[in-house]
Design an enzyme around this catalytic site. Sequence first.
Site, PDB file in Angstrom:
ATOM      1  N   GLY A  49      40.388  57.592  26.255  1.00 19.16           N
ATOM      2  CA  GLY A  49      39.957  56.154  25.733  1.00 19.16           C
ATOM      3  C   GLY A  49      39.791  56.735  24.137  1.00 19.16           C
ATOM      4  O   GLY A  49      39.669  57.654  23.757  1.00 19.16           O
ATOM      5  N   GLN A  54      36.556  55.608  15.771  1.00 21.39           N
ATOM      6  CA  GLN A  54      37.054  56.911  15.851  1.00 21.39           C
ATOM      7  C   GLN A  54      38.285  56.904  15.033  1.00 21.39           C
ATOM      8  O   GLN A  54      38.687  57.940  14.637  1.00 21.39           O
ATOM      9  CB  GLN A  54      37.243  57.390  17.413  1.00 21.39           C
ATOM     10  CG  GLN A  54      36.111  57.680  18.113  1.00 21.39           C
ATOM     11  CD  GLN A  54      36.570  58.189  19.414  1.00 21.39           C
ATOM     12  OE1 GLN A  54      36.778  57.370  20.369  1.00 21.39           O
ATOM     13  NE2 GLN A  54      36.646  59.640  19.648  1.00 21.39           N
ATOM     14  N   CYS A 103      35.596  65.013  23.975  1.00 17.72           N
ATOM     15  CA  CYS A 103      35.731  63.675  22.920  1.00 17.72           C
ATOM     16  C   CYS A 103      36.704  64.052  21.993  1.00 17.72           C
ATOM     17  O   CYS A 103      36.594  65.163  21.270  1.00 17.72           O
ATOM     18  CB  CYS A 103      34.516  63.278  22.269  1.00 17.72           C
ATOM     19  SG  CYS A 103      34.363  61.863  21.199  1.00 17.72           S
ATOM     20  N   LEU A 104      37.627  63.264  21.540  1.00 18.81           N
ATOM     21  CA  LEU A 104      38.758  63.594  20.503  1.00 18.81           C
ATOM     22  C   LEU A 104      37.932  63.778  19.139  1.00 18.81           C
ATOM     23  O   LEU A 104      38.567  64.319  18.265  1.00 18.81           O
ATOM     24  CB  LEU A 104      39.542  62.413  20.526  1.00 18.81           C
ATOM     25  CG  LEU A 104      40.656  62.366  21.623  1.00 18.81           C
ATOM     26  CD1 LEU A 104      41.322  60.932  21.576  1.00 18.81           C
ATOM     27  CD2 LEU A 104      41.465  63.591  21.814  1.00 18.81           C
ATOM     28  N   HIS A 145      30.923  56.133  27.945  1.00 21.98           N
ATOM     29  CA  HIS A 145      31.373  57.016  26.606  1.00 21.98           C
ATOM     30  C   HIS A 145      31.997  56.192  25.634  1.00 21.98           C
ATOM     31  O   HIS A 145      31.560  56.291  24.536  1.00 21.98           O
ATOM     32  CB  HIS A 145      32.319  58.205  27.019  1.00 21.98           C
ATOM     33  CG  HIS A 145      32.916  59.214  26.152  1.00 21.98           C
ATOM     34  ND1 HIS A 145      32.567  60.690  26.092  1.00 21.98           N
ATOM     35  CD2 HIS A 145      33.739  58.840  25.086  1.00 21.98           C
ATOM     36  CE1 HIS A 145      33.112  61.003  24.991  1.00 21.98           C
ATOM     37  NE2 HIS A 145      33.429  60.110  24.195  1.00 21.98           N
ATOM     38  N   GLU A 146      33.066  55.374  25.949  1.00 20.43           N
ATOM     39  CA  GLU A 146      33.487  54.684  24.758  1.00 20.43           C
ATOM     40  C   GLU A 146      32.788  53.586  24.254  1.00 20.43           C
ATOM     41  O   GLU A 146      32.688  53.596  23.115  1.00 20.43           O
ATOM     42  CB  GLU A 146      34.973  53.983  25.139  1.00 20.43           C
ATOM     43  CG  GLU A 146      36.099  54.874  25.667  1.00 20.43           C
ATOM     44  CD  GLU A 146      36.231  56.264  24.862  1.00 20.43           C
ATOM     45  OE1 GLU A 146      36.393  55.781  23.512  1.00 20.43           O
ATOM     46  OE2 GLU A 146      36.594  57.158  25.363  1.00 20.43           O
ATOM     47  N   HIS A 149      30.395  54.943  21.815  1.00 15.22           N
ATOM     48  CA  HIS A 149      30.855  55.162  20.254  1.00 15.22           C
ATOM     49  C   HIS A 149      30.553  53.920  19.524  1.00 15.22           C
ATOM     50  O   HIS A 149      30.219  53.977  18.295  1.00 15.22           O
ATOM     51  CB  HIS A 149      32.411  55.372  20.627  1.00 15.22           C
ATOM     52  CG  HIS A 149      32.908  56.692  20.747  1.00 15.22           C
ATOM     53  ND1 HIS A 149      32.650  57.964  19.795  1.00 15.22           N
ATOM     54  CD2 HIS A 149      33.562  57.441  21.554  1.00 15.22           C
ATOM     55  CE1 HIS A 149      33.159  58.915  20.339  1.00 15.22           C
ATOM     56  NE2 HIS A 149      33.809  58.597  21.387  1.00 15.22           N
TER      57      HIS A 149
HETATM   58 ZN    ZN Z   1      34.702  60.169  22.644  1.00 16.88          ZN
END
Ligand code: ZN
Length: 192
Positions: A49, A54, A103-104, A145-146, A149
Amino acid sequence: MTIRAIAQVGAPVLRQPTRELSVVELQTEKWQGFIDDLIETMFDANGAGLAANQVYESVRICAICVRPNNPRYPYKPAIPLTVLVNPRIVPIGDETFENYEGCLSVPDMRGRVTRAARIKVSYLDRDGEAHEKTVSGITAGTFQHEVDHLEGKLFLDRVEDRTTLCTWKNFARYQEAQFAKEVKTIVEKYGS
Ligand code: ZN
């Protein structure tokens, strides 16, 4: 379409709650093009995701997609490409499970977090149509999680047992076999 740069932990944009988009704004070329970029960037980075902030746009949009055998998360059940605009999550019941997240925006780090096992997600799709659905298990963890953010939160904030923090290499070496067993149990229980 453009692959956008992904903000890394410490970038203030990751810590600011994002703003909602109106349907009129959403339907403009600017934001439709942005959604294409968000999806492309997520695929390019093999993410499960990606949230708009981000990639440095502080708006309440995220994309989720897990293709079978994603190299970052080989154990995750597949999720079709879903774009969530102005999403809101409400837990259903009080069952939880432990998810080992990465996480990216948090390079080379994973840790255990507790997530609601069943949630109701309401959102607009990229055309502005309203949807509501129930999501369970590992997939519910990805949605939480998304949406975290979009509130300016990172999974790191939810790691209660900091001894579970590990690099991706050490996750594969010391944690993955055990966690894969847990995932199997969760998928059997919740179907995703
Ligand atoms: Zn993340």
